[in-house]
Motif scaffolding. Structure first.
Motif, PDB file in Angstrom:
ATOM      1  N   GLU A  26      33.643 -60.966  34.545  1.00 41.45           N
ATOM      2  CA  GLU A  26      32.267 -61.420  34.750  1.00 41.45           C
ATOM      3  C   GLU A  26      32.240 -62.830  35.344  1.00 41.45           C
ATOM      4  N   SER A  27      31.115 -63.187  35.981  1.00 41.95           N
ATOM      5  CA  SER A  27      30.979 -64.523  36.554  1.00 41.95           C
ATOM      6  C   SER A  27      30.495 -65.542  35.524  1.00 41.95           C
ATOM      7  N   VAL A  28      29.901 -65.085  34.439  1.00 39.62           N
ATOM      8  CA  VAL A  28      29.573 -65.938  33.301  1.00 39.62           C
ATOM      9  C   VAL A  28      30.033 -65.227  32.038  1.00 39.62           C
ATOM     10  N   VAL A  29      30.545 -66.009  31.090  1.00 42.68           N
ATOM     11  CA  VAL A  29      31.109 -65.456  29.860  1.00 42.68           C
ATOM     12  C   VAL A  29      30.587 -66.253  28.670  1.00 42.68           C
ATOM     13  N   PRO A  30      30.736 -65.731  27.465  1.00 41.04           N
ATOM     14  CA  PRO A  30      30.305 -66.487  26.295  1.00 41.04           C
ATOM     15  C   PRO A  30      31.144 -67.751  26.108  1.00 41.04           C
ATOM     16  N   GLY A  31      30.480 -68.790  25.637  1.00 36.96           N
ATOM     17  CA  GLY A  31      31.153 -70.033  25.310  1.00 36.96           C
ATOM     18  C   GLY A  31      30.620 -70.562  23.998  1.00 36.96           C
ATOM     19  N   ILE A  32      31.384 -71.428  23.350  1.00 35.07           N
ATOM     20  CA  ILE A  32      30.992 -72.001  22.063  1.00 35.07           C
ATOM     21  C   ILE A  32      31.391 -73.471  22.021  1.00 35.07           C
ATOM     22  N   CYS A  33      30.602 -74.259  21.292  1.00 38.22           N
ATOM     23  CA  CYS A  33      30.915 -75.670  21.107  1.00 38.22           C
ATOM     24  C   CYS A  33      32.171 -75.792  20.247  1.00 38.22           C
ATOM     25  N   ALA A  34      33.076 -76.637  20.655  1.00 36.69           N
ATOM     26  CA  ALA A  34      34.338 -76.812  19.940  1.00 36.69           C
ATOM     27  C   ALA A  34      34.264 -77.882  18.843  1.00 36.69           C
ATOM     28  N   MET A  35      33.117 -78.534  18.704  1.00 34.00           N
ATOM     29  CA  MET A  35      32.967 -79.542  17.649  1.00 34.00           C
ATOM     30  C   MET A  35      32.982 -78.875  16.280  1.00 34.00           C
ATOM     31  N   CYS A  38      29.515 -77.671  14.628  1.00 32.32           N
ATOM     32  CA  CYS A  38      28.544 -77.098  15.555  1.00 32.32           C
ATOM     33  C   CYS A  38      29.046 -75.746  16.042  1.00 32.32           C
ATOM     34  N   ASP A  39      28.188 -74.747  16.000  1.00 31.50           N
ATOM     35  CA  ASP A  39      28.547 -73.405  16.466  1.00 31.50           C
ATOM     36  C   ASP A  39      27.615 -72.927  17.574  1.00 31.50           C
ATOM     37  N   TYR A  40      27.106 -73.872  18.367  1.00 32.71           N
ATOM     38  CA  TYR A  40      26.224 -73.530  19.477  1.00 32.71           C
ATOM     39  C   TYR A  40      26.942 -72.602  20.457  1.00 32.71           C
ATOM     40  N   THR A  41      26.290 -71.522  20.853  1.00 26.24           N
ATOM     41  CA  THR A  41      26.863 -70.609  21.838  1.00 26.24           C
ATOM     42  C   THR A  41      25.940 -70.498  23.035  1.00 26.24           C
ATOM     43  N   THR A  42      26.533 -70.223  24.180  1.00 29.79           N
ATOM     44  CA  THR A  42      25.794 -70.085  25.425  1.00 29.79           C
ATOM     45  C   THR A  42      26.658 -69.324  26.414  1.00 29.79           C
ATOM     46  N   ARG A  43      26.139 -69.076  27.585  1.00 28.72           N
ATOM     47  CA  ARG A  43      26.922 -68.458  28.665  1.00 28.72           C
ATOM     48  C   ARG A  43      27.388 -69.551  29.609  1.00 28.72           C
ATOM     49  N   VAL A  44      28.653 -69.484  29.994  1.00 25.26           N
ATOM     50  CA  VAL A  44      29.261 -70.502  30.846  1.00 25.26           C
ATOM     51  C   VAL A  44      30.158 -69.838  31.891  1.00 25.26           C
ATOM     52  N   GLU A  45      30.615 -70.623  32.855  1.00 23.46           N
ATOM     53  CA  GLU A  45      31.582 -70.120  33.821  1.00 23.46           C
ATOM     54  C   GLU A  45      32.905 -69.859  33.096  1.00 23.46           C
ATOM     55  N   PRO A  46      33.677 -68.906  33.560  1.00 25.12           N
ATOM     56  CA  PRO A  46      34.917 -68.538  32.862  1.00 25.12           C
ATOM     57  C   PRO A  46      35.892 -69.690  32.628  1.00 25.12           C
ATOM     58  N   ASP A  47      35.933 -70.682  33.522  1.00 28.01           N
ATOM     59  CA  ASP A  47      36.885 -71.782  33.378  1.00 28.01           C
ATOM     60  C   ASP A  47      36.301 -73.027  32.696  1.00 28.01           C
ATOM     61  N   GLN A  62      33.353 -74.658  25.341  1.00 29.12           N
ATOM     62  CA  GLN A  62      34.463 -74.021  26.034  1.00 29.12           C
ATOM     63  C   GLN A  62      34.212 -72.526  26.125  1.00 29.12           C
ATOM     64  N   SER A  63      34.648 -71.952  27.225  1.00 27.96           N
ATOM     65  CA  SER A  63      34.477 -70.509  27.393  1.00 27.96           C
ATOM     66  C   SER A  63      35.458 -69.753  26.510  1.00 27.96           C
ATOM     67  N   LEU A  64      35.112 -68.528  26.197  1.00 28.01           N
ATOM     68  CA  LEU A  64      35.990 -67.635  25.450  1.00 28.01           C
ATOM     69  C   LEU A  64      37.363 -67.561  26.099  1.00 28.01           C
ATOM     70  N   LEU A  65      37.406 -67.438  27.409  1.00 30.07           N
ATOM     71  CA  LEU A  65      38.666 -67.270  28.121  1.00 30.07           C
ATOM     72  C   LEU A  65      39.528 -68.531  28.062  1.00 30.07           C
ATOM     73  N   VAL A  66      38.918 -69.705  28.048  1.00 28.22           N
ATOM     74  CA  VAL A  66      39.662 -70.963  27.890  1.00 28.22           C
ATOM     75  C   VAL A  66      40.197 -71.058  26.464  1.00 28.22           C
ATOM     76  N   LEU A  67      39.342 -70.780  25.481  1.00 27.22           N
ATOM     77  CA  LEU A  67      39.779 -70.838  24.077  1.00 27.22           C
ATOM     78  C   LEU A  67      40.942 -69.896  23.787  1.00 27.22           C
ATOM     79  N   MET A  68      40.963 -68.745  24.452  1.00 28.84           N
ATOM     80  CA  MET A  68      42.018 -67.774  24.230  1.00 28.84           C
ATOM     81  C   MET A  68      43.275 -68.063  25.047  1.00 28.84           C
ATOM     82  N   GLY A  69      43.202 -69.048  25.952  1.00 35.53           N
ATOM     83  CA  GLY A  69      44.353 -69.394  26.781  1.00 35.53           C
ATOM     84  C   GLY A  69      44.551 -68.443  27.954  1.00 35.53           C
ATOM     85  N   ILE A  70      43.537 -67.647  28.270  1.00 32.35           N
ATOM     86  CA  ILE A  70      43.617 -66.729  29.403  1.00 32.35           C
ATOM     87  C   ILE A  70      43.467 -67.483  30.700  1.00 32.35           C
TER      88      ILE A  70
END
Length: 71
Positions: A26-35, A38-47, A62-70
């Motif tokens: 996808e061109s936008v993926v789920p992201g979450i605040c890393a603080m 704080c558990d704010y979630t939103t849609r962000v670019e994959p990187d 940070q995006s899901l894909l960044v957090l997972m190291g993908i």
């Protein structure tokens, strides 16, 4: 609970890998605040690794894909 697990559950998935398989192309993926508090979630670019958090005002989303190291 880990940030990855919170993000997966907020999107209706039992685990982060299932969510990643669903959004990896996808061109936008789920992201979450890393603080910590704080558990704010939103849609962000994959990187996304420093997106703006509307809840705590930091650049820590940070995006899901960044957090997972993908990415």
């Amino acid at each position: 609970m880990s940030k990855l697990q919170r993000l997966a559950e907020s999107e209706g998935f039992d685990n982060p890998m299932d969510l990643a398989e669903e959004v990896v192309h996808e061109s936008v993926v789920p992201g979450i605040c890393a603080m910590r508090n704080c558990d704010y979630t939103t849609r962000v670019e994959p990187d996304c690794d420093a997106g703006y958090c509307e809840e705590c005002g930091t650049r820590s989303v940070q995006s899901l894909l960044v957090l997972m190291g993908i990415i």
